[in-house]
Write an enzyme that holds these catalytic residues in place. Structure first.
Site, mmCIF file in Angstrom:
data_model
loop_
_atom_site.group_PDB
_atom_site.id
_atom_site.type_symbol
_atom_site.label_atom_id
_atom_site.label_comp_id
_atom_site.label_asym_id
_atom_site.label_seq_id
_atom_site.Cartn_x
_atom_site.Cartn_y
_atom_site.Cartn_z
ATOM 1 N N HIS A 137 37.900 35.504 46.314
ATOM 2 C CA HIS A 137 37.967 36.945 46.587
ATOM 3 C C HIS A 137 37.733 37.740 45.299
ATOM 4 C CE1 HIS A 137 40.323 36.790 50.665
ATOM 5 N NE2 HIS A 137 39.027 36.656 50.820
ATOM 6 N N ASP B 54 38.866 40.385 43.949
ATOM 7 C CA ASP B 54 39.947 40.875 43.076
ATOM 8 C C ASP B 54 40.468 39.765 42.151
ATOM 9 O OD1 ASP B 54 40.887 39.792 45.511
ATOM 10 O OD2 ASP B 54 42.832 40.751 45.278
ATOM 11 N N HIS B 55 40.058 38.538 42.408
ATOM 12 C CA HIS B 55 40.430 37.411 41.534
ATOM 13 C C HIS B 55 39.241 36.921 40.712
ATOM 14 C CE1 HIS B 55 44.345 36.743 43.572
ATOM 15 N NE2 HIS B 55 43.701 37.417 44.500
ATOM 16 N N HIS C 201 40.807 31.306 44.264
ATOM 17 C CA HIS C 201 39.883 31.467 45.395
ATOM 18 C C HIS C 201 38.852 32.519 45.006
ATOM 19 C CE1 HIS C 201 42.854 34.622 46.102
ATOM 20 N NE2 HIS C 201 42.125 35.168 47.056
HETATM 21 ZN ZN LIG Z 1 42.573 36.798 48.336
#
Ligand SMILES: [Zn+2]
Length: 270
Positions: free
Chosen positions: A89, A91-92, A87
């Protein structure tokens, strides 16, 4: 008060990443905080002795971490042939553009506008096959992957290695999330289902069916608690958070508030 007991998992600090299944290795990013748990898990999928790797979730825009991922692959005389996002976000996915520049590999994800993944799509590298299972709910673009041959499921933030996830209202939706947990339950059903969860944060889960079962029960219990809070006169999302999440670390209350907003929408039938 949550009555269902969480599935036991390695305590904070013990999860350091490493080889989890035959094809899946985790390079743990050093970005631990109350939301990312032990940090972001960057998953490197390679067959033993294989020359190609698929990297799932390069993590934040964090040069030392991206270098560590690349070094891991290069040390095994392999190259990154595809980058995948569970996904969007940060942090990814925050480091994805830089990682593309470092590897020249294409990016597959849901809803990026190019190389978009659809449910059932299969991504291949030498000796590795990932099958996409769209699992919206945490976010609209959340997708999980079956690692064929390893009995493993990459779940991003839909199911974590410890604790529970957030339905990130308004992009995330509870009805979709509950449907996604149903899909994951079917995929982890014994005797043929995936047995290992490779989560986006936290330790590897060796009993996939138990963890998905816990997530489903926990969601139903939370929803019942939110209903009770409304019946008891709570009006605002903040009131509900104070009552329902009283025992939860206040550092995650902003995230809990998003889950509460998602639950209020769900109860209103929005
Ligand atoms: Zn997330």
């Amino acid at each position: 008060m949550t009555s269902v007991a969480p599935v036991p998992s390695a305590p904070f600090g013990q999860w350091r990443g490493g080889q989890a299944t035959e094809r899946a290795f985790c390079v743990l990013e050093g970005n631990a905080n109350p939301m990312t748990l032990d940090g972001t898990n960057t998953w490197v999928l390679m067959a033993p002795g294989g020359s190609e790797a698929i990297v799932v979730d390069p993590g934040e825009d964090d040069e030392p971490h991206l270098r560590a991922v690349l070094d891991h692959v290069a040390c095994r005389d392999a190259r990154v042939v595809r980058i995948v996002l569970t996904h969007g976000h940060l942090d990814h996915a925050g480091g994805v553009d830089r990682f593309v520049a470092m590897t020249g590999a294409p990016v597959s994800a849901v809803g990026r506008g190019a190389d978009d993944l659809a449910d059932g799509d299969v991504l291949r590298a030498a000796g590795v096959e990932l099958r996409a299972v769209t699992t919206p709910g945490h976010t609209a673009d959340s997708v999980s992957f079956v690692v064929e041959g390893d009995g493993a499921l990459l779940t991003g933030d839909t199911v974590l290695g410890r604790g529970t996830s957030v339905v990130a209202h308004p992009d995330g939706e509870l009805a979709a999330y509950l449907d996604s947990l149903d899909r994951l339950a079917a995929l982890t059903q014994p005797p043929d289902g995936a047995v290992t969860i490779l989560p986006g944060h936290g330790p590897v889960v060796p009993d996939a069916a138990a963890m998905v079962g816990y997530y489903r029960t926990h969601r139903r219990e939370r929803l019942a608690q939110v209903r009770e809070a409304l019946a008891a006169g709570c009006v605002s999302a903040d009131d509900v958070v104070e009552r329902v999440y009283a025992e939860v670390d206040r550092a995650v209350w902003p995230a809990a508030r998003l889950s509460v907003l998602a639950q209020l929408d769900y109860l209103r039938g929005a």
